[in-house]
Design a protein around this motif. Structure first.
Motif, mmCIF file in Angstrom:
data_model
loop_
_atom_site.group_PDB
_atom_site.id
_atom_site.type_symbol
_atom_site.label_atom_id
_atom_site.label_comp_id
_atom_site.label_asym_id
_atom_site.label_seq_id
_atom_site.Cartn_x
_atom_site.Cartn_y
_atom_site.Cartn_z
ATOM 1 N N ARG A 200 1.787 -1.895 0.901
ATOM 2 C CA ARG A 200 0.375 -2.096 1.257
ATOM 3 C C ARG A 200 -0.399 -0.787 1.187
ATOM 4 O O ARG A 200 -1.490 -0.728 0.622
ATOM 5 N N TRP A 201 0.150 0.278 1.773
ATOM 6 C CA TRP A 201 -0.538 1.570 1.740
ATOM 7 C C TRP A 201 -0.733 2.034 0.307
ATOM 8 O O TRP A 201 -1.825 2.486 -0.068
ATOM 9 N N ARG A 202 0.326 1.925 -0.477
ATOM 10 C CA ARG A 202 0.251 2.444 -1.835
ATOM 11 C C ARG A 202 -0.637 1.568 -2.731
ATOM 12 O O ARG A 202 -1.254 2.062 -3.671
ATOM 13 N N ALA A 203 -0.697 0.279 -2.451
ATOM 14 C CA ALA A 203 -1.617 -0.576 -3.199
ATOM 15 C C ALA A 203 -3.062 -0.153 -2.932
ATOM 16 O O ALA A 203 -3.894 -0.110 -3.851
ATOM 17 N N GLY A 204 -3.355 0.191 -1.685
ATOM 18 C CA GLY A 204 -4.699 0.661 -1.345
ATOM 19 C C GLY A 204 -5.019 1.997 -2.001
ATOM 20 O O GLY A 204 -6.114 2.197 -2.541
ATOM 21 N N ILE A 205 -4.063 2.923 -1.960
ATOM 22 C CA ILE A 205 -4.263 4.231 -2.586
ATOM 23 C C ILE A 205 -4.470 4.072 -4.088
ATOM 24 O O ILE A 205 -5.369 4.680 -4.680
ATOM 25 N N GLY A 206 -3.645 3.242 -4.724
ATOM 26 C CA GLY A 206 -3.770 3.033 -6.159
ATOM 27 C C GLY A 206 -5.098 2.402 -6.537
ATOM 28 O O GLY A 206 -5.732 2.797 -7.523
ATOM 29 N N ALA A 207 -5.541 1.419 -5.751
ATOM 30 C CA ALA A 207 -6.813 0.750 -6.035
ATOM 31 C C ALA A 207 -7.977 1.727 -5.963
ATOM 32 O O ALA A 207 -8.868 1.734 -6.827
#
Length: 401
Positions: A200-207
């Motif tokens: 979840r954290w990394r999906a947000g950072i990537g987005a």
């Protein structure tokens, strides 16, 4: 595999500098011509959701080869389109099948030794990013040689040859899926987001990182056609070569991740992403500052993406395609949001407003990375088990470290 990912993703960006030519030949208005880009984005998003998870269910070489062969066929539909409707259908189907690139990436990770995962991800993703950046340059050049259809003919041949090469050189690699049905596979992709906090954290950072990247590359055309630049469309297309310099540093970030510096690479990448907007802002009237900002932003974006993929691919090896599906869907949603907001902000605030928007997205990556470090680090220190799929806590702690 790096070349394969670049060729696949490039097909979704060929039309962008050719919309005027396509519209004139097929009798489309500007709004209808612009739908070609929208349909490509929508088709790719559907492919990420519906097709990429199949890599955990099917034999992966067969899936990758099938998608590349289908992409070649659908490119021929676009190349021979007699009207706008056929072109839109060909574009949508091409984008849907072109997610074969996102099957190849976790395939490469599965073949790599753990100590070389970062370098392998960096190498394959360099090809993907180069395909994205250079597609516009290639389409503009080929259109001058033989018209707008030429790039579709050429890419169709290259995709067919790539399908043959993947079939010849890739090993068989089973999916299995743990007995899941197709619907169960899709459902489990969503469940992974629920039970994997790092995802979840990394999906947000990537987005947010791709949103910042998209803001720059969407707004550059608006800036460069105006005074003091006044560049032609072909000159603007060549700017992709400058962005490619940043993409070529991906393997460096990957090697650092392999040496245990994955979190340092992420943190440095997010800070550089934010700092790059100061140079980009100064580039309103200075080409040197603009070029510096473009290179640093592309370098930072690639570092964030590469390190993020190293983290998420370590979470659940048996579910890498579903993890990739969840992450890449969020990733490209962020990119689409960045592009859409850029047009609105440009109309209201010009280049200054665009730079504030891009810097805001970049600042968001810094904030999310800090929060990830605080929350995941605290959970690891307390060693409190959390409900979820078996093995998640041990794997998440490993990836976090």
């Amino acid at each position: 595999m790096s070349v394969a990912t670049g060729l696949a993703v490039a097909g979704n960006y060929f039309a962008q500098p050719l919309l005027d030519l396509i519209g004139r030949e097929l009798g489309l208005g500007s709004t209808s011509a612009a739908l070609v880009v929208t349909v490509a984005q929508g088709g790719y998003a559907l492919g990420l959701i519906l097709l990429v998870p199949l890599g955990d269910l099917m034999e992966r070489r067969r899936l990758a080869v099938s998608l590349y062969a289908a992409t070649a066929v659908f490119l021929l539909v676009s190349a021979t389109a007699a009207n706008g409707t056929v072109l839109l259908v060909g574009t949508a189907l091409t984008a849907l099948a072109s997610v074969g690139a996102q099957v190849v990436v976790p395939f490469a990770v599965s073949l790599a030794a753990p100590a070389e995962r970062g370098r392998v991800v960096g190498t394959v993703m360099t090809g993907l990013l180069l395909g994205l950046l250079l597609a516009r340059t290639a389409s503009g050049a080929l259109s001058e040689v033989g018209g707008w259809r030429t790039v579709y003919w050429v890419n169709a041949v290259l995709m067919a040859l790539t399908a043959v090469a993947l079939r010849r050189f890739l090993p068989r690699l089973g999916g299995g899926g743990g007995g899941l049905t197709y619907l169960g596979l899709l459902r489990s992709t969503v469940v992974l987001l629920r039970y994997e906090p790092l995802l979840r954290w990394r999906a947000g950072i990537g987005a947010l990182s791709l949103a910042s990247f998209s803001v720059l590359w969407t707004a550059l055309t608006f800036l460069l056609v105006r005074s003091p630049y006044g560049w032609s469309e072909s000159a603007i297309g060549l700017l992709g070569l400058v962005g490619a310099a940043g993409a070529l540093t991906a393997t460096v970030a990957g090697r650092l991740a392999d040496r245990g510096y994955v979190q340092i690479v992420t943190g440095a990448g997010t800070l550089l992403l934010l700092a790059s907007w100061a140079a980009v802002a100064a580039g309103a009237r200075s080409l040197a500052w603009l070029l510096a900002g473009v290179i640093v932003l592309d370098l930072a974006h690639q570092a964030v993406l590469n390190s993020t993929q190293n983290v998420i691919y370590a979470l659940r090896p048996e579910a890498r395609n579903r993890i990739n599906s969840a992450f890449m869907t969020s990733f490209f949603v962020g990119g689409a949001a960045g592009s859409a907001l850029t047009a609105v902000v440009w109309a209201a605030g010009g280049w200054s407003g665009v730079c504030v928007l891009g810097a805001t997205f970049s600042a968001g990556t810094v904030v999310l990375w800090v929060l990830e470090r605080l929350t995941v680090g605290r959970a690891a220190r307390k060693s409190i088990p959390t409900p979820g799929p078996r093995g998640r806590d041990e794997q998440s702690a490993t990836a976090a470290n």
